[in-house]
Write a protein that holds these residues in place. Structure first.
Motif, short mmCIF file in Angstrom:
data_model
loop_
_atom_site.label_atom_id
_atom_site.label_comp_id
_atom_site.label_asym_id
_atom_site.label_seq_id
_atom_site.Cartn_x
_atom_site.Cartn_y
_atom_site.Cartn_z
N GLN A 1 0.83 -1.20 0.00
CA GLN A 1 0.00 0.00 0.00
C GLN A 1 0.86 1.25 0.00
O GLN A 1 0.55 2.24 -0.68
CB GLN A 1 -0.92 -0.01 1.22
CG GLN A 1 -1.87 1.18 1.29
CD GLN A 1 -2.83 1.22 0.11
OE1 GLN A 1 -3.40 0.20 -0.27
NE2 GLN A 1 -2.99 2.38 -0.50
N LEU A 2 1.97 1.21 0.76
CA LEU A 2 2.88 2.34 0.79
C LEU A 2 3.49 2.60 -0.58
O LEU A 2 3.62 3.75 -1.02
CB LEU A 2 3.98 2.09 1.81
CG LEU A 2 5.05 3.18 1.95
CD1 LEU A 2 4.43 4.50 2.37
CD2 LEU A 2 6.13 2.77 2.94
N ALA A 3 3.85 1.52 -1.28
CA ALA A 3 4.42 1.68 -2.62
C ALA A 3 3.40 2.30 -3.56
O ALA A 3 3.74 3.16 -4.38
CB ALA A 3 4.88 0.32 -3.15
N ARG A 4 2.13 1.88 -3.44
CA ARG A 4 1.08 2.47 -4.28
C ARG A 4 0.87 3.94 -3.94
O ARG A 4 0.67 4.78 -4.84
CB ARG A 4 -0.23 1.68 -4.11
CG ARG A 4 -0.21 0.28 -4.71
CD ARG A 4 -1.60 -0.31 -4.77
NE ARG A 4 -2.13 -0.58 -3.43
CZ ARG A 4 -1.99 -1.73 -2.79
NH1 ARG A 4 -1.31 -2.73 -3.35
NH2 ARG A 4 -2.52 -1.90 -1.60
N ASN A 5 0.93 4.27 -2.64
CA ASN A 5 0.75 5.67 -2.24
C ASN A 5 1.88 6.54 -2.75
O ASN A 5 1.66 7.68 -3.19
CB ASN A 5 0.68 5.76 -0.71
CG ASN A 5 -0.58 5.14 -0.14
OD1 ASN A 5 -1.56 4.93 -0.87
ND2 ASN A 5 -0.58 4.84 1.14
N VAL A 6 3.12 6.01 -2.69
CA VAL A 6 4.27 6.77 -3.19
C VAL A 6 4.14 7.01 -4.69
O VAL A 6 4.44 8.11 -5.20
CB VAL A 6 5.58 6.03 -2.86
CG1 VAL A 6 6.76 6.69 -3.57
CG2 VAL A 6 5.83 6.03 -1.35
N GLY B 1 3.76 10.60 -6.51
CA GLY B 1 4.64 11.06 -7.59
C GLY B 1 3.85 11.60 -8.76
O GLY B 1 4.19 12.65 -9.32
N ARG B 2 2.76 10.89 -9.13
CA ARG B 2 1.92 11.38 -10.23
C ARG B 2 1.24 12.70 -9.85
O ARG B 2 1.14 13.61 -10.68
CB ARG B 2 0.87 10.32 -10.59
CG ARG B 2 1.43 9.10 -11.29
CD ARG B 2 0.32 8.30 -11.95
NE ARG B 2 -0.62 7.79 -10.95
CZ ARG B 2 -0.52 6.58 -10.40
NH1 ARG B 2 0.47 5.76 -10.75
NH2 ARG B 2 -1.41 6.17 -9.52
N THR B 3 0.80 12.80 -8.60
CA THR B 3 0.14 14.02 -8.16
C THR B 3 1.10 15.21 -8.19
O THR B 3 0.74 16.31 -8.59
CB THR B 3 -0.43 13.84 -6.74
OG1 THR B 3 -1.34 12.74 -6.73
CG2 THR B 3 -1.14 15.09 -6.28
#
Length: 238
Positions: free
Chosen positions: A67-72, A76-78
């Motif tokens: 989940q942390l990897a997805r949030n990071v 990055g996209r944001t």
């Protein structure tokens, strides 16, 4: 002998192997291998319950890591979208601001012979507002670049930062008859843009909050105990 042999076999199968499995999964988890599992079959014994707790903990850690990897990745996209938006907005807003400033300055030159003091002050207020908006847009563009804080500071010329600040405040300095001087300024390990913005803010405040006398601003620096101490002095009301 048979009883001892049977006890050793049972202890090896039931206890030692499970303990070794727990030790192994603990070491693998501590090294960052979150996919590690004990492999101990479920049962009613204390070791089986402990192994089950280890496996559940490893599963929870693995899910949180994913989940942390997805949030990071999403962050990055944001950030990229935010920087693109800020860049476009800054560019689109600066053009009309420059047009307003240009028109006001032309109007001032054309009508100056017939203008009273109140009209001149109103024009000054409009121009100061335009210049302030440009500064805010510049600050917006700077702070949306989140990687600035990740770059290690490198030695930069404080004198160059000073000259940049004075150049950007040239109109304000000229209009107020201000004198802005500096002593020798050393190289310091900072971000050059932030240093220039700091000088700019200090000089602008010294000119804005002035006394009846023409503004005089002096920036100097000296080394103390391995640090560089900057001093800003002016003859204003502060």
């Amino acid at each position: 002998l048979l009883a001892l042999g049977a006890a050793w076999i049972i202890g090896d199968v039931v206890i030692l192997r499970r303990v070794n499995a727990l030790l192994d999964v603990t070491q693998r988890l501590s090294s960052g291998e979150l996919s590690a599992r004990s492999g101990v079959k479920r049962g009613d014994g204390e070791l089986a319950k402990l192994a089950m707790a280890f496996d559940e903990m490893a599963t929870a850690l693995e899910q949180r890591e994913a989940q942390l990897a997805r949030n990071v990745e999403e962050l990055g996209r944001t950030n990229k979208d935010l920087e693109s938006f800020a860049s476009a907005a800054s560019h689109d807003l600066r053009e009309p601001l420059r047009a307003v400033a240009g028109c006001i300055q032309l109007l001032e030159q054309k009508c100056k012979p017939d203008m009273d003091e109140e009209a001149s002050q109103l024009i000054r207020h409009v121009l100061n507002g335009v210049f302030r908006m440009e500064e805010l847009l510049e600050a917006l563009m700077y702070y949306v670049r989140l990687d600035v804080g990740l770059r290690p500071p490198a030695p930069v010329s404080a004198e160059a930062a000073f000259e940049r600040a004075v150049g950007e405040l040239k109109l304000m300095i000229t209009e107020n008859g201000a004198e802005v001087r500096r002593g020798p300024l050393p190289a310091v390990a900072v971000d050059s843009l932030q240093m220039a913005q700091l000088f700019k803010a200090l000089i602008r405040n010294a000119i804005q909050y002035r006394s009846d006398a023409p503004p005089r601003v002096m920036i100097s620096a000296e080394k103390k105990n391995g640090d560089v101490v900057f001093c800003v002095a002016d003859n204003g009301i502060g």
